[in-house]
Design an enzyme around this catalytic site. Sequence first.
Site, PDB file in Angstrom:
ATOM      1  N   CYS A 114       0.130 -21.724  23.143  1.00 34.73           N
ATOM      2  CA  CYS A 114       0.985 -20.763  23.850  1.00 34.73           C
ATOM      3  C   CYS A 114       0.311 -19.402  24.031  1.00 34.73           C
ATOM      4  CB  CYS A 114       2.303 -20.573  23.098  1.00 34.73           C
ATOM      5  SG  CYS A 114       3.144 -22.112  22.787  1.00 34.73           S
ATOM      6  N   HIS A 255       5.882 -14.360  25.084  1.00 38.45           N
ATOM      7  CA  HIS A 255       5.875 -15.820  25.198  1.00 38.45           C
ATOM      8  C   HIS A 255       7.317 -16.300  25.119  1.00 38.45           C
ATOM      9  CE1 HIS A 255       5.240 -19.969  24.717  1.00 38.45           C
ATOM     10  NE2 HIS A 255       5.440 -20.007  23.412  1.00 38.45           N
ATOM     11  N   ASN A 285      10.006 -23.626  26.811  1.00 37.14           N
ATOM     12  CA  ASN A 285       8.672 -23.207  26.368  1.00 37.14           C
ATOM     13  C   ASN A 285       7.621 -23.981  27.166  1.00 37.14           C
ATOM     14  OD1 ASN A 285       6.274 -22.788  25.019  1.00 37.14           O
ATOM     15  ND2 ASN A 285       7.123 -23.093  22.962  1.00 37.14           N
TER      16      ASN A 285
HETATM   17  N1  ACO Z   1      20.403 -30.731  18.627  1.00 40.33           N
HETATM   18  C1  ACO Z   1      21.287 -30.761  17.610  1.00 40.33           C
HETATM   19  N2  ACO Z   1      20.934 -30.578  16.324  1.00 40.33           N
HETATM   20  C2  ACO Z   1      19.639 -30.373  16.070  1.00 40.33           C
HETATM   21  C3  ACO Z   1      18.647 -30.357  17.088  1.00 40.33           C
HETATM   22  C4  ACO Z   1      19.093 -30.560  18.400  1.00 40.33           C
HETATM   23  N3  ACO Z   1      18.242 -30.543  19.462  1.00 40.33           N
HETATM   24  N4  ACO Z   1      17.448 -30.125  16.529  1.00 40.33           N
HETATM   25  C5  ACO Z   1      17.654 -30.003  15.203  1.00 40.33           C
HETATM   26  N5  ACO Z   1      18.961 -30.151  14.931  1.00 40.33           N
HETATM   27  C6  ACO Z   1      19.628 -30.109  13.626  1.00 40.33           C
HETATM   28  C7  ACO Z   1      18.671 -30.344  12.506  1.00 40.33           C
HETATM   29  O1  ACO Z   1      18.460 -31.711  12.288  1.00 40.33           O
HETATM   30  C8  ACO Z   1      19.370 -29.653  11.370  1.00 40.33           C
HETATM   31  O2  ACO Z   1      20.375 -30.508  10.888  1.00 40.33           O
HETATM   32  P1  ACO Z   1      20.664 -30.626   9.284  1.00 40.33           P
HETATM   33  O3  ACO Z   1      21.085 -29.247   8.870  1.00 40.33           O
HETATM   34  O4  ACO Z   1      21.731 -31.652   9.224  1.00 40.33           O
HETATM   35  O5  ACO Z   1      19.368 -31.055   8.687  1.00 40.33           O
HETATM   36  C9  ACO Z   1      20.065 -28.468  12.028  1.00 40.33           C
HETATM   37  O6  ACO Z   1      20.125 -28.782  13.440  1.00 40.33           O
HETATM   38  C10 ACO Z   1      19.305 -27.165  11.870  1.00 40.33           C
HETATM   39  O7  ACO Z   1      17.939 -27.371  12.209  1.00 40.33           O
HETATM   40  P2  ACO Z   1      16.884 -26.258  12.033  1.00 40.33           P
HETATM   41  O8  ACO Z   1      15.507 -26.789  12.309  1.00 40.33           O
HETATM   42  O9  ACO Z   1      17.096 -25.549  10.732  1.00 40.33           O
HETATM   43  O10 ACO Z   1      17.316 -25.286  13.219  1.00 40.33           O
HETATM   44  P3  ACO Z   1      16.783 -23.835  13.527  1.00 40.33           P
HETATM   45  O11 ACO Z   1      17.879 -22.880  13.560  1.00 40.33           O
HETATM   46  O12 ACO Z   1      15.555 -23.480  12.733  1.00 40.33           O
HETATM   47  O13 ACO Z   1      16.300 -24.013  15.049  1.00 40.33           O
HETATM   48  C11 ACO Z   1      14.289 -24.360  16.360  1.00 40.33           C
HETATM   49  C12 ACO Z   1      15.293 -24.954  15.377  1.00 40.33           C
HETATM   50  C13 ACO Z   1      15.036 -23.997  17.637  1.00 40.33           C
HETATM   51  C14 ACO Z   1      13.225 -25.369  16.666  1.00 40.33           C
HETATM   52  C15 ACO Z   1      13.674 -23.094  15.765  1.00 40.33           C
HETATM   53  O14 ACO Z   1      13.239 -23.359  14.467  1.00 40.33           O
HETATM   54  C16 ACO Z   1      12.522 -22.566  16.578  1.00 40.33           C
HETATM   55  O15 ACO Z   1      12.684 -22.070  17.687  1.00 40.33           O
HETATM   56  N6  ACO Z   1      11.302 -22.571  15.995  1.00 40.33           N
HETATM   57  C17 ACO Z   1      10.137 -21.984  16.666  1.00 40.33           C
HETATM   58  C18 ACO Z   1       9.581 -22.858  17.708  1.00 40.33           C
HETATM   59  C19 ACO Z   1       8.510 -22.070  18.429  1.00 40.33           C
HETATM   60  O16 ACO Z   1       8.671 -20.900  18.688  1.00 40.33           O
HETATM   61  N7  ACO Z   1       7.386 -22.625  18.758  1.00 40.33           N
HETATM   62  C20 ACO Z   1       6.381 -21.733  19.393  1.00 40.33           C
HETATM   63  C21 ACO Z   1       5.146 -22.307  19.535  1.00 40.33           C
HETATM   64  S1  ACO Z   1       5.180 -23.730  20.565  1.00 40.33           S
HETATM   65  C22 ACO Z   1       3.550 -24.118  20.999  1.00 40.33           C
HETATM   66  O17 ACO Z   1       2.642 -23.460  20.618  1.00 40.33           O
HETATM   67  C23 ACO Z   1       3.266 -25.328  21.837  1.00 40.33           C
END
Ligand code: ACO
Length: 328
Positions: A114, A255, A285
């Site tokens: 990214c 980003h 993204n």
């Molecule tokens: N729909 C419904 N529920 C979901 C989904 C979904 N799509 N995805 C995960 N969940 C569930 C999980 O299983 C979890 O359930 P549990 O509590 O029963 O275990 C719950 O939702 C919470 O999951 P978390 O992973 O804790 O959710 P979080 O609030 O951290 O959000 C996210 C997840 C959106 C991925 C976030 O962590 C994020 O944005 N991370 C950064 C990603 C990023 O910025 N990447 C950049 C680089 S990308 C690159 O370089 C190619």
Amino acid sequence: MSSTVILGTGSYAPERILTNDDLAHTVETSDEWIRTRTGIRERRIAAPGESTSDMAVHAARRALVDAGVNPAEIDLLIVATITPDLPMPACACLVQAKLGVPSTAACFDLNAACSGFVFALDTAAAMIGSGRYRRALIIGAEKLSAIVDWQDRTTCVLFGDGAGAAVLAPSPGAGRGFIGAQLGTLGESADLLFIPRGGSSAPSTAESIAARDHCIRMKGKEVFKLAVRAMDDAAREILEHHHVRPDQIALVIPHQANLRIIEAISEYLELPMDRFFVNVDRYGNTSAASIPLALDEARRAGRIRPGDLTLLVSFGAGLTYGSALVRW
Ligand code: ACO
């Protein structure tokens, strides 16, 4: 070192829109979950047969027209991507052939995920600054739909396809153009966001493909925390280095990974959200394409005026991070 100016920008997004509701038909998720956790409403998906180089070429043609530059003038072509058409040769070579960039041009890919566009901008500016290159075309292009695990709801809702490009040249005068960049890498955290198989250390097998180990794997929570810290640091460091106060920034082009990450940076820099360009809601993204796609949309929407100072700030797999300052 002579300085570098951005002569023009262009972008491209495939026609097909995949909404959150569409995804809710294939994995256990909901529009509400995706919107509240990420800010994403929809993303674009490349057509069957449409490759990363095809999207790169569309964006590049628009940037060349905007810049008033002919492909025959390009002597440096960098494609930032983690989804080249093929492992070999570089996507940049395919783009060169499709655009008609001369054989005397240096064409290569850059993999900084990214952060790819910010890394490419700094690289091209240094090469132009050396006096040996006069017209650079830098492109961020991704077909992430090809490397997403469509059965993994924790990642498949986040990514999309697209491309953005910019044409760079030596600056005719001081005070305008690329001011500087601050790049960084956290290689010890590489396993937070990676593709387990398909590389030389672990070639794909029938079993690994069946297990979809050639697709993106991410520890989202850890990446989120590091992304906020690294982007905050990268922004803060470059502003301090160039003696710029946050309130002197007309527009931040972050980003576009997650609206909550952008809001956290807004708080940290004490800059209101109206100084941040956001299009993550429409594209998700798009990795290396995200910043040039946002930059081009911001310019075409009149959000960047002559004399404005813009801050680009990125974070991605590697883990890589970076920031850049540009005066228009
Ligand atoms: N729909 C419904 N529920 C979901 C989904 C979904 N799509 N995805 C995960 N969940 C569930 C999980 O299983 C979890 O359930 P549990 O509590 O029963 O275990 C719950 O939702 C919470 O999951 P978390 O992973 O804790 O959710 P979080 O609030 O951290 O959000 C996210 C997840 C959106 C991925 C976030 O962590 C994020 O944005 N991370 C950064 C990603 C990023 O910025 N990447 C950049 C680089 S990308 C690159 O370089 C190619």
